[in-house]
Design an enzyme around this catalytic site. Structure first.
Site, PDB file in Angstrom:
ATOM      1  N   LYS A 123      -2.492 -11.394  -3.035  1.00  0.00           N
ATOM      2  CA  LYS A 123      -2.163 -12.866  -2.100  1.00  0.00           C
ATOM      3  C   LYS A 123      -0.758 -13.236  -2.457  1.00  0.00           C
ATOM      4  CE  LYS A 123      -3.322 -16.365  -0.049  1.00  0.00           C
ATOM      5  NZ  LYS A 123      -3.554 -16.139   1.452  1.00  0.00           N
TER       6      LYS A 123
ATOM      7  N   GLU B 284      -5.257  -5.483   7.688  1.00  0.00           N
ATOM      8  CA  GLU B 284      -5.645  -5.573   6.131  1.00  0.00           C
ATOM      9  C   GLU B 284      -6.967  -6.067   5.941  1.00  0.00           C
ATOM     10  OE1 GLU B 284      -3.417  -9.138   4.634  1.00  0.00           O
ATOM     11  OE2 GLU B 284      -3.613 -10.213   6.742  1.00  0.00           O
TER      12      GLU B 284
ATOM     13  N   HIS C 235       6.939   0.912  27.855  1.00  0.00           N
ATOM     14  CA  HIS C 235       8.306   1.464  27.216  1.00  0.00           C
ATOM     15  C   HIS C 235       7.924   2.327  26.115  1.00  0.00           C
ATOM     16  CE1 HIS C 235      10.821  -1.049  29.600  1.00  0.00           C
ATOM     17  NE2 HIS C 235      10.221  -2.111  29.420  1.00  0.00           N
TER      18      HIS C 235
ATOM     19  N   LYS D  74      -4.220  -8.977  10.848  1.00  0.00           N
ATOM     20  CA  LYS D  74      -5.342  -9.246  10.253  1.00  0.00           C
ATOM     21  C   LYS D  74      -6.166  -8.373  10.176  1.00  0.00           C
ATOM     22  CE  LYS D  74      -4.460 -12.140   8.523  1.00  0.00           C
ATOM     23  NZ  LYS D  74      -3.369 -12.996   8.281  1.00  0.00           N
TER      24      LYS D  74
ATOM     25  N   TRP E 204      -2.431  -6.007 -10.445  1.00  0.00           N
ATOM     26  CA  TRP E 204      -2.149  -5.468  -9.159  1.00  0.00           C
ATOM     27  C   TRP E 204      -0.959  -4.639  -9.560  1.00  0.00           C
ATOM     28  CZ3 TRP E 204       2.332  -4.752  -6.084  1.00  0.00           C
ATOM     29  CH2 TRP E 204       2.019  -4.147  -4.552  1.00  0.00           C
TER      30      TRP E 204
ATOM     31  N   CYS F  89       0.298 -10.241 -10.303  1.00  0.00           N
ATOM     32  CA  CYS F  89      -0.835 -10.266 -11.186  1.00  0.00           C
ATOM     33  C   CYS F  89      -1.238 -11.549 -11.441  1.00  0.00           C
ATOM     34  CB  CYS F  89      -0.514  -9.385 -12.476  1.00  0.00           C
ATOM     35  SG  CYS F  89       0.238  -7.826 -12.194  1.00  0.00           S
TER      36      CYS F  89
ATOM     37  N   ASN G 277       3.308 -11.039 -15.610  1.00  0.00           N
ATOM     38  CA  ASN G 277       3.215 -11.286 -14.296  1.00  0.00           C
ATOM     39  C   ASN G 277       4.773 -10.927 -13.874  1.00  0.00           C
ATOM     40  OD1 ASN G 277       3.061 -11.315 -11.559  1.00  0.00           O
ATOM     41  ND2 ASN G 277       3.127 -13.613 -11.740  1.00  0.00           N
ATOM     42  N   GLY G 278       5.179  -9.894 -12.980  1.00  0.00           N
ATOM     43  CA  GLY G 278       6.445  -9.517 -12.518  1.00  0.00           C
ATOM     44  C   GLY G 278       7.221  -8.431 -13.060  1.00  0.00           C
TER      45      GLY G 278
ATOM     46  N   ARG H 289      -5.165 -12.553  -6.735  1.00  0.00           N
ATOM     47  CA  ARG H 289      -3.524 -12.141  -7.022  1.00  0.00           C
ATOM     48  C   ARG H 289      -3.540 -10.754  -7.522  1.00  0.00           C
ATOM     49  NH1 ARG H 289      -0.410 -17.019  -8.200  1.00  0.00           N
ATOM     50  NH2 ARG H 289       1.319 -15.312  -8.983  1.00  0.00           N
TER      51      ARG H 289
ATOM     52  N   GLU I 279       0.036 -11.087  14.893  1.00  0.00           N
ATOM     53  CA  GLU I 279      -0.633 -11.796  13.691  1.00  0.00           C
ATOM     54  C   GLU I 279      -2.227 -11.230  13.749  1.00  0.00           C
ATOM     55  OE1 GLU I 279      -0.244 -12.980  11.023  1.00  0.00           O
ATOM     56  OE2 GLU I 279      -2.073 -13.934  10.350  1.00  0.00           O
TER      57      GLU I 279
HETATM   58  C1  F6R Z   1      -1.329 -11.440   5.538  1.00  0.00           C
HETATM   59  C2  F6R Z   1      -0.745 -12.160   4.520  1.00  0.00           C
HETATM   60  C3  F6R Z   1       0.759 -11.591   4.058  1.00  0.00           C
HETATM   61  C4  F6R Z   1       1.408 -13.180   3.674  1.00  0.00           C
HETATM   62  C5  F6R Z   1       2.937 -12.497   3.172  1.00  0.00           C
HETATM   63  C6  F6R Z   1       3.708 -14.107   3.075  1.00  0.00           C
HETATM   64  O1  F6R Z   1      -2.670 -11.955   5.740  1.00  0.00           O
HETATM   65  O2  F6R Z   1      -1.286 -12.925   3.713  1.00  0.00           O
HETATM   66  O3  F6R Z   1       1.366 -11.111   5.055  1.00  0.00           O
HETATM   67  O4  F6R Z   1       1.703 -13.945   4.881  1.00  0.00           O
HETATM   68  O5  F6R Z   1       2.572 -11.725   1.903  1.00  0.00           O
HETATM   69  O6  F6R Z   1       3.180 -14.792   1.922  1.00  0.00           O
HETATM   70  P1  F6R Z   1       3.525 -16.170   1.619  1.00  0.00           P
HETATM   71  O7  F6R Z   1       3.244 -16.881   3.178  1.00  0.00           O
HETATM   72  O8  F6R Z   1       2.926 -16.764   0.568  1.00  0.00           O
HETATM   73  O9  F6R Z   1       5.079 -16.196   1.672  1.00  0.00           O
END
Ligand code: F6R
Length: 588
Positions: A583, A472, A488, A469, A74, A2, A100-101, A27, A465
């Site tokens: 995020k 998400e 496999h 992308k 969130w 949050c 937050n937490g 966030r 990766e």
């Molecule tokens: C995907 C994404 C997440 C972060 C993950 C780790 O696009 O953003 O998978 O990579 O939550 O976040 P950080 O790098 O901040 O530890």
């Protein structure tokens, strides 16, 4: 996950908080709320939904009062509803709290408080904080109530509170969740995220765990949970206010994808002494673990491959959330390299703390200055890509890769490749200029239900990766696979028209991957190749420049980010704020 923000100063808090909250929307964005103090009255306005809509509904821009707190949520405990939105208040509504937490002992605390007569209005863990503050508050002693409350809480938290009998005061406490004071002119801020107030001030104080901040318009004090005063000195953060504007781009995600020519170079501007010490630490380690989550983990996987291939150093890459399975093998001479954009990911912080408690040394690669991970680390290298607002990691990934490549080349004594690395930015520009054709491809495949991303060797982490992308941003199911693993099992899913993104530039993996592509094509797959080398098996081609093959991964991920971004746009989704995500994942 949050975002929390408090402002106290000579301006109206409502509009100030609204602007700050919008900057922190990444966030968490399922609910939002405001608590404003004005003339001895505390007004709480909150709802489920997006910030702008709630702000309009409650008329926050016209709200009077110079002190306030706000929250963007969130959800963790309790569904997405008006009652569960923050701020939460004490029984008599004289105290308001944003948090937050996660409060791990909230059930036990709320049972006690209910038995003592407190009435709860939500299903959240946060509400216990408001009632505890009420319980511990004795007239005039706000700080003491804060100390008593903070000491009773278990879990991770940063919270802020207002008391209706103390106009102008915001109190905040932190344990294992970020909380930063912004030292302004004519007013001060306290927030979970610097981006929320960077337009107003770049002078900050990073609170540490077990600290309480007391803030008024012209006074800042910091105390321990035992009430001992703590000395502090504001520092400047390098982020610019302009970093958090979308500029001419439709979304932050697109802006951040387009920044990569510049951010790649910025990542390489490191303090020589520090990066050398980082490399020596890796060289001298007996046992090395690379740990991270999500996209950062994919950077970590690639680091493992590159260390083995070029520097002949063996490292394991372990998902931070899975480290428990191998924690018994961590010893005094283990080195943990943690990679994180935010530096606040709870799984990563948990992993390094566990490793450190067994005697391991921790070094890290991080974007956010002053974040929790930097404090757990002996050395931190900053990737310097500026704030990343889009929820999906884009520029932070290529910046992580740039530093990783530089470290590996230093360890391997490959000076020539270090010079080539500095030159990559011009190739990024070429990829970015294919915007229209990549969008066309995204448009053609926007109604598919599945995508498969394949790559071999250094391209395997990029396949993972690319798939992440795509999932998400576009909500299309996508799977990333090592190309050799197809036969496999997953090949059984390939059918007429199944879109396969084949990452297959002309390096030593080319021919074998081409065989796997042929196997898929023979079963009806449609092949979209990311390559510098054409082949008749390909239905669509996204071209990448022919560079020294070691650099392909940094370049090939960029069109995959663009493809996912445009798939989201074509499906009329908001790529900046994918559903259910936030995020910085500060809960486990
Ligand atoms: C995907 C994404 C997440 C972060 C993950 C780790 O696009 O953003 O998978 O990579 O939550 O976040 P950080 O790098 O901040 O530890």
């Amino acid at each position: 996950m949050c975002g929390i923000i408090g402002y106290t100063g000579n301006k109206d808090a409502g509009p100030m908080l609204l602007e700050s909250l919008k900057k922190m929307e990444y966030r968490g964005y399922d609910s939002a709320g405001f608590g404003i103090l004005h003339g001895g009255a505390l007004r709480v306005m909150k709802d489920a939904g997006r910030i702008a809509e709630i702000a309009r509904k409650v008329g926050i821009s016209d709200e009077k009062g110079n002190t306030g707190i706000a929250h963007t949520r969130w959800a963790t405990h309790g569904g997405v509803s008006q009652n569960n939105a923050h701020p939460h208040v004490s029984c008599d509504a004289s105290i308001a709290v944003v948090h937050n937490g996660i409060i791990e002992n909230y059930q036990e605390l709320s049972s006690q408080l209910k038995a003592e007569g407190h009435r709860f209005a939500s299903e959240t863990d946060t509400e216990v904080i408001a009632h505890l503050l009420e319980k511990h508050y004795r007239e005039g002693n706000h700080l003491k109530a804060f100390q008593e409350t903070a000491k009773q809480l278990k879990g991770t938290f940063a919270f802020l509170a207002l008391f209706d009998d103390k106009p102008g005061l915001i109190l905040g406490a932190r344990k294992d969740a970020p909380l930063i004071i912004g030292v302004g002119k004519g007013g001060n801020f306290i927030a979970s995220d610097i981006v929320s107030f960077i337009e107003q001030t770049d002078r900050v104080v990073f609170l540490k765990d077990y600290e309480i901040a007391s803030i008024t318009a012209n006074k800042i004090e910091v105390f321990t949970f035992d009430g001992e005063p703590v000395e502090f000195a504001p520092t400047h953060v390098a982020w610019e206010a302009s970093d958090i504007s979308k500029k001419e781009f439709a979304h932050y995600t697109l802006k951040e994808i387009n920044e990569q020519a510049r951010t790649l170079s910025a990542a390489l501007d490191q303090d020589e002494e520090k990066i050398n010490e980082f490399c020596i630490t890796i060289k001298n380690a007996k046992n090395t673990i690379i740990t991270a989550s999500g996209t950062s983990f994919h950077a970590g996987m690639l680091m493992r491959y590159l260390l083995a291939k070029f520097a002949k150093i063996h490292a394991q890459s372990i998902l931070a959330s899975e480290i428990d399975q191998e924690i018994d093998l961590v010893e005094k001479d283990t080195l943990v390299i943690a990679i994180s954009q935010s530096g606040e990911t709870a799984d990563v912080i948990g992993a390094v703390r566990k490793a450190a408690s067994r005697g391991a040394s921790v070094i890290s690669i991080v974007n956010t200055a002053g974040s929790s991970l930097t404090r757990e680390s002996k050395i931190t290298l900053y990737i310097n890509c500026g704030p990343e607002i889009g929820v999906a990691a884009t520029k932070s990934f290529t910046s992580q890769l740039a530093i990783i490549y530089d470290i590996v080349f230093r360890l391997a004594g490959l000076e020539e490749k270090r010079a080539q690395l500095r030159d990559l930015s011009k190739h990024v520009e070429i990829i970015l200029s294919q915007d229209t054709s990549i969008r066309e491809i995204a448009k053609r495949y926007k109604i598919t239900s599945d995508f498969y991303f394949i790559g071999r060797g250094l391209h395997f982490p990029i396949a993972l990766e690319g798939a992440l992308k795509m999932k998400e941003l576009s909500y299309i199911h996508a799977e990333g696979l090592a190309a050799g693993e197809l036969k496999h099992g997953t090949l059984a899913l390939v059918d007429a028209g199944t879109p396969v993104i084949a990452i297959n530039p002309g390096d030593e993996t080319y021919d074998e991957t081409l065989n796997n592509i042929a196997e898929m094509k023979a079963r009806g797959a449609t092949i979209i190749a990311v390559t510098d080398k054409q082949n008749q098996l390909y239905n669509d081609v996204i071209e990448i420049p022919a560079v020294d093959s070691v650099f392909f991964p940094i370049l090939e991920v960029i069109p995959l980010q663009m493809l996912a971004y445009y798939a989201a746009v074509e499906r009329t989704l908001d790529p900046d704020y994918p559903r259910h995500l936030a995020k910085s994942v500060t809960v486990k």
